[in-house]
Design a protein around this motif. Sequence first.
Motif, PDB file in Angstrom:
ATOM      1  N   UNK A   1      20.719-132.949   1.970  1.00  0.00           N
ATOM      2  CA  UNK A   1      21.171-133.832   0.902  1.00  0.00           C
ATOM      3  C   UNK A   1      20.590-135.234   1.076  1.00  0.00           C
ATOM      4  N   UNK A   2      20.615-135.739   2.312  1.00  0.00           N
ATOM      5  CA  UNK A   2      20.102-137.076   2.576  1.00  0.00           C
ATOM      6  C   UNK A   2      18.612-137.187   2.305  1.00  0.00           C
ATOM      7  N   UNK A   3      17.833-136.166   2.724  1.00  0.00           N
ATOM      8  CA  UNK A   3      16.390-136.194   2.507  1.00  0.00           C
ATOM      9  C   UNK A   3      16.059-136.122   1.021  1.00  0.00           C
ATOM     10  N   UNK A   4      16.779-135.260   0.285  1.00  0.00           N
ATOM     11  CA  UNK A   4      16.536-135.144  -1.152  1.00  0.00           C
ATOM     12  C   UNK A   4      16.915-136.436  -1.871  1.00  0.00           C
ATOM     13  N   UNK A   5      18.003-137.063  -1.431  1.00  0.00           N
ATOM     14  CA  UNK A   5      18.421-138.329  -2.028  1.00  0.00           C
ATOM     15  C   UNK A   5      17.359-139.402  -1.812  1.00  0.00           C
ATOM     16  N   UNK A   6      16.753-139.424  -0.618  1.00  0.00           N
ATOM     17  CA  UNK A   6      15.682-140.385  -0.339  1.00  0.00           C
ATOM     18  C   UNK A   6      14.472-140.120  -1.222  1.00  0.00           C
ATOM     19  N   UNK A   7      14.137-138.826  -1.410  1.00  0.00           N
ATOM     20  CA  UNK A   7      13.000-138.479  -2.252  1.00  0.00           C
ATOM     21  C   UNK A   7      13.220-138.929  -3.695  1.00  0.00           C
ATOM     22  N   UNK A   8      14.435-138.715  -4.199  1.00  0.00           N
ATOM     23  CA  UNK A   8      14.765-139.153  -5.555  1.00  0.00           C
ATOM     24  C   UNK A   8      14.646-140.668  -5.658  1.00  0.00           C
ATOM     25  N   UNK A   9      15.147-141.378  -4.644  1.00  0.00           N
ATOM     26  CA  UNK A   9      15.086-142.833  -4.673  1.00  0.00           C
ATOM     27  C   UNK A   9      13.647-143.324  -4.636  1.00  0.00           C
TER      28      UNK A   9
ATOM     29  N   UNK B   1      25.696-152.590   2.465  1.00  0.00           N
ATOM     30  CA  UNK B   1      24.463-152.467   3.243  1.00  0.00           C
ATOM     31  C   UNK B   1      24.812-151.976   4.645  1.00  0.00           C
ATOM     32  N   UNK B   2      24.094-150.951   5.108  1.00  0.00           N
ATOM     33  CA  UNK B   2      24.298-150.363   6.435  1.00  0.00           C
ATOM     34  C   UNK B   2      23.095-149.500   6.751  1.00  0.00           C
ATOM     35  N   UNK B   3      23.042-148.984   7.984  1.00  0.00           N
ATOM     36  CA  UNK B   3      21.893-148.140   8.342  1.00  0.00           C
ATOM     37  C   UNK B   3      22.157-146.682   7.971  1.00  0.00           C
ATOM     38  N   UNK B   4      21.147-145.858   8.156  1.00  0.00           N
ATOM     39  CA  UNK B   4      21.213-144.473   7.688  1.00  0.00           C
ATOM     40  C   UNK B   4      22.228-143.651   8.472  1.00  0.00           C
ATOM     41  N   UNK B   5      22.416-143.967   9.752  1.00  0.00           N
ATOM     42  CA  UNK B   5      23.389-143.233  10.557  1.00  0.00           C
ATOM     43  C   UNK B   5      24.809-143.455  10.026  1.00  0.00           C
ATOM     44  N   UNK B   6      25.113-144.694   9.685  1.00  0.00           N
ATOM     45  CA  UNK B   6      26.443-144.984   9.148  1.00  0.00           C
ATOM     46  C   UNK B   6      26.627-144.350   7.770  1.00  0.00           C
ATOM     47  N   UNK B   7      25.570-144.337   6.959  1.00  0.00           N
ATOM     48  CA  UNK B   7      25.660-143.660   5.666  1.00  0.00           C
ATOM     49  C   UNK B   7      25.987-142.178   5.853  1.00  0.00           C
ATOM     50  N   UNK B   8      25.325-141.540   6.799  1.00  0.00           N
ATOM     51  CA  UNK B   8      25.600-140.117   7.069  1.00  0.00           C
ATOM     52  C   UNK B   8      27.063-139.913   7.457  1.00  0.00           C
ATOM     53  N   UNK B   9      27.580-140.783   8.322  1.00  0.00           N
ATOM     54  CA  UNK B   9      28.969-140.652   8.755  1.00  0.00           C
ATOM     55  C   UNK B   9      29.948-140.867   7.598  1.00  0.00           C
ATOM     56  N   UNK B  10      29.625-141.834   6.726  1.00  0.00           N
ATOM     57  CA  UNK B  10      30.483-142.078   5.563  1.00  0.00           C
ATOM     58  C   UNK B  10      30.498-140.850   4.654  1.00  0.00           C
ATOM     59  N   UNK B  11      29.327-140.245   4.454  1.00  0.00           N
ATOM     60  CA  UNK B  11      29.258-139.037   3.622  1.00  0.00           C
ATOM     61  C   UNK B  11      30.113-137.917   4.213  1.00  0.00           C
ATOM     62  N   UNK B  12      30.011-137.737   5.521  1.00  0.00           N
ATOM     63  CA  UNK B  12      30.762-136.657   6.164  1.00  0.00           C
ATOM     64  C   UNK B  12      32.267-136.889   6.057  1.00  0.00           C
TER      65      UNK B  12
END
Length: 406
Positions: A49-57, A294-305
Amino acid sequence: MNFNLKESQEELGRLHDAALKLVADSEARGEKTMPAEINAKFDELMEKHGELEKDIQRKLDVSKISNSQIEKVEEKAERLVKSVDELNDEARQFRGVYDSWLRNKELTPEQRQIMSRAQTTQTDGTGGFTIDEVIQDEITLKMADFGGVRSVARVIRTATGGPFNWVVMDDTANNGAWLAENTAAAAQDTAYTNVQFNAYKASSDYMLVPSELMQDSKFDFVSHVNTTLAERLGRRTNLGYTTGSGSSQPSGLDDTSAAGATNDVAAVIDFDDLLDLKHSVDAAYRKAGTTHWMFNDTILRNIKKVAIASANQSLWQPGIVGGEPSLIDGDRYVVNNDMADIATNSHSVLYGDFQKYIIRDVAGLQIKRSDHIKFLEDQSTFVGFLRTDGKLVDSNAVKHMRTIGT
């Protein structure tokens, strides 16, 4: 350029629903935590999901660059009383001259004449090349992709590099008064302060290019050089805009933003933490329409989870319809990997109106070329320089979350 993102957006939704189903099925089985095998599958879905979201962005950013260039050409055409077709033809000619300089360094008299017609374009005795407005904007927009701050800050460009003062008004202590009949109004002075911007030089460091590559006419050498320099300068300047000391480099958001909320180093960031930070910023800034997380990608992943595991759609709402951005409690977010991870006394999340962070660029990006540094290896070197500064002109507009120890 507009991409058809429908299929990608639908796949994004399927991945989100599949991850949500794993959590729901686990709860239906009465499991307090998901088994290791199921948890691994959950992580795999979130990674996709994260990789696809980056590709869309990235595709949305390419469209943004293209649309911005069209607007720039239209504005320039109006300013110079020329047609858009005329300017596009001049831009193509200039790009050809730029490509020739990158490959050969020497220019014909005709090419120099084309160069002289381009706004803000010149060469100098040290082999430098100042690019025209359209290519300049192409590079600086690409720079915004590599970091995050530039994509949401207010960027201004000045022609010269002397100290530049930005006037800041603070009228928050004044609220007027009720007056009786025939009573004169009292004076309430507005506080004005000057924020001084300097011009610190950022370097891309030089890139090496073999002569064989420059001689390959089918290779898009302009895009190669521009993208490489944009990536390097984007990363270097973003680090300054995020953590810079203000001494020989920009003043970073990390140090100049105000304290807004805290979270525990032993815990993941949850919705309560984010709400505390959001509501520490005055409502007047939150109504500006330019507020972001604003935050880094690791924190974004944790928020999603956390969001999926708790089925909390306000904590993180995936953008799965019509190219709309993903949101956290209704606000957009920016991934900035120069932001800190969760650690004692770190500032791991920022929230606020980032238009109050001003980036000052001086003139244009300077590109220099040398055929002497690596002449024995038959390689040319290219380096980019950008004079810039950045400051948060209102410390109350952006606040940070500080991590405390146990």
